[in-house]
Design a protein around this motif. Structure first.
Motif, PDB file in Angstrom:
ATOM      1  N   ILE A  11       0.834  -1.205   0.000  1.00 26.11           N
ATOM      2  CA  ILE A  11       0.000   0.000   0.000  1.00 26.11           C
ATOM      3  C   ILE A  11       0.865   1.250   0.000  1.00 26.11           C
ATOM      4  O   ILE A  11       0.627   2.201  -0.765  1.00 26.11           O
ATOM      5  CB  ILE A  11      -0.954  -0.005   1.212  1.00 26.11           C
ATOM      6  N   LEU A  12       1.888   1.271   0.865  1.00 28.80           N
ATOM      7  CA  LEU A  12       2.773   2.439   0.934  1.00 28.80           C
ATOM      8  C   LEU A  12       3.486   2.645  -0.391  1.00 28.80           C
ATOM      9  O   LEU A  12       3.598   3.775  -0.887  1.00 28.80           O
ATOM     10  CB  LEU A  12       3.783   2.270   2.065  1.00 28.80           C
ATOM     11  N   ASN A  14       2.500   1.787  -3.376  1.00 31.75           N
ATOM     12  CA  ASN A  14       1.547   2.291  -4.374  1.00 31.75           C
ATOM     13  C   ASN A  14       1.247   3.771  -4.165  1.00 31.75           C
ATOM     14  O   ASN A  14       1.103   4.536  -5.124  1.00 31.75           O
ATOM     15  CB  ASN A  14       0.247   1.483  -4.322  1.00 31.75           C
ATOM     16  N   ILE A  15       1.135   4.182  -2.878  1.00 30.13           N
ATOM     17  CA  ILE A  15       0.853   5.591  -2.581  1.00 30.13           C
ATOM     18  C   ILE A  15       2.012   6.477  -3.035  1.00 30.13           C
ATOM     19  O   ILE A  15       1.794   7.529  -3.669  1.00 30.13           O
ATOM     20  CB  ILE A  15       0.603   5.780  -1.071  1.00 30.13           C
ATOM     21  N   LYS A  18       1.917   6.682  -6.813  1.00 28.37           N
ATOM     22  CA  LYS A  18       0.764   7.431  -7.326  1.00 28.37           C
ATOM     23  C   LYS A  18       0.900   8.923  -7.078  1.00 28.37           C
ATOM     24  O   LYS A  18       0.546   9.750  -7.934  1.00 28.37           O
ATOM     25  CB  LYS A  18      -0.516   6.906  -6.667  1.00 28.37           C
ATOM     26  N   LYS A  19       1.407   9.283  -5.913  1.00 31.98           N
ATOM     27  CA  LYS A  19       1.535  10.696  -5.562  1.00 31.98           C
ATOM     28  C   LYS A  19       2.763  11.357  -6.188  1.00 31.98           C
ATOM     29  O   LYS A  19       2.904  12.583  -6.130  1.00 31.98           O
ATOM     30  CB  LYS A  19       1.612  10.842  -4.035  1.00 31.98           C
TER      31      LYS A  19
END
Length: 359
Positions: A11-12, A14-15, A18-19
């Motif tokens: 999750i981290l 991907n964040i 994405k950001k």
């Protein structure tokens, strides 16, 4: 590594992707110890340190982490050599006396006695003080201790050498320890100095209003001995939620202590010491009220006010808790010496060191 932790890394990663956050603006750490079901997929062996870190980097979609932590000591990859009931004495000999001779001299003193010591098959029952002065040991005891020293210098290198390797390979910038004793950290420094390896830069230690000895006394004394200040990244500032005050009237159904897997926490809260802690928290709540903050904010700010603490790790269940805890930054300037003394008076558990090593 438990599936939950693997998912958190994914999750981290991907964040971050994405950001489009700049990697240079972030400090990202990971821990190594737990892994798969196989014996080779956990612990702190060279194999698992390298493979485990590679797995974390793949999940995070990163080329490197800033700090990789050895999460708790690994008895199967010893920092000390056998025999187990005497290795600390052997280690102290290296720490205390290696400064008077070269690496070659230290190993050279061990090697001639290695076969004879192994054949005697006995390990002396003497104190550390007796070891520091060989005149207090018999010839047979000295040979056995030399065996301890020799094995120590060979076996304990694995963790430090593996961490040095992943740093040199660009997989991590630094490495640190987590839940290690002061003695175990000292051993890592001794190995690094003896073999020109990279020592740990920080320790993750539990630190909160009711847990103070290690961060306030043991680590400063350790850093004074090794001649280098190392960062303390502290965790559990709210003592598993105890300091939030939510256990004042018992165990709420939705709380962490109500879970079957956390029976130990429930027992701790319901114990006599737990009830005394709740009484002290009531008094601390009055201080928080005077400062215009919540009890959790006061507790986190109290941790941050310690000059020896580099950072405080926060664990929250929802965004609201995170926002509240981050508000401790605004409380930090209000943590005057008078407020701290008032808190110490209520707690009555301030540990005292023989010397203030930061003065």
């Amino acid at each position: 590594m438990p599936a939950m932790v693997e998912r958190a890394e994914i999750i981290l990663g991907n964040i971050i992707k994405k950001k489009c956050w700049r990697r240079s603006s972030l400090v990202i750490t990971t821990k190594l110890y737990w892994g798969g079901k196989a014996e080779t997929e956990r612990g702190l062996s060279r194999k698992h340190i390298i493979e485990g870190l590679k797995g974390s980097l793949q999940r995070l979609q990163l080329e490197y982490v800033d700090v990789v932590f050895a999460n708790r000591p690994d008895s199967n990859t010893p920092m000390e050599g056998p025999p187990q009931d005497h290795h600390r004495a052997g280690i102290m000999w290296v720490v205390d006396h290696s400064q008077h001779c070269s690496d070659t001299d230290v190993i050279g003193m061990c090697q001639p006695k290695l076969s004879r010591a192994a054949s005697c098959g006995q390990h002396p029952q003497t104190t550390d003080e007796g070891l520091e002065d060989d005149q207090h040991c018999t010839v047979q005891q000295q040979m056995s201790y030399r065996l301890c020293l020799y094995i120590y210098k060979v076996d304990q290198q694995e963790i430090v050498r593996a961490m040095t390797y992943v740093i040199n390979q660009g997989m991590a910038m630094y490495w640190g320890t987590s839940r290690w004793t002061a003695m175990e950290i000292m051993e890592a420094y001794s190995v690094a100095r003896q073999f020109n390896l990279i020592p740990p830069v920080c320790e993750q230690a539990e630190y909160h209003l009711f847990q103070r000895e290690k961060v306030e006394v043991q680590l400063p004394e350790l850093y004074h001995k090794i001649g280098r200040w190392v960062g303390a990244m502290t965790w559990s500032p709210l003592a598993c939620g105890i300091i939030t005050g939510k256990y004042e009237n018992g165990i709420p159904e939705s709380s962490r202590a109500s879970m079957k897997s956390n029976q130990w926490l429930k027992d701790k809260i319901m114990s006599e010491d737990g009830r005394k802690q709740q009484a002290k928290l009531k008094e601390l709540a009055h201080i928080a009220e005077k400062l215009g903050c919540t009890l959790p904010q006061l507790a986190v700010a109290w941790c941050l006010r310690n000059e020896g603490v580099s950072s405080v790790l926060l664990g929250t269940s929802n965004p609201e808790q995170l926002t509240e805890n981050l508000g401790a930054i605004q409380v930090l300037p209000k943590m005057t010496s008078h407020v701290v003394s008032e808190i110490d008076h209520i707690l009555g558990n301030r540990p005292y060191s023989k010397k203030d090593y930061r003065s």
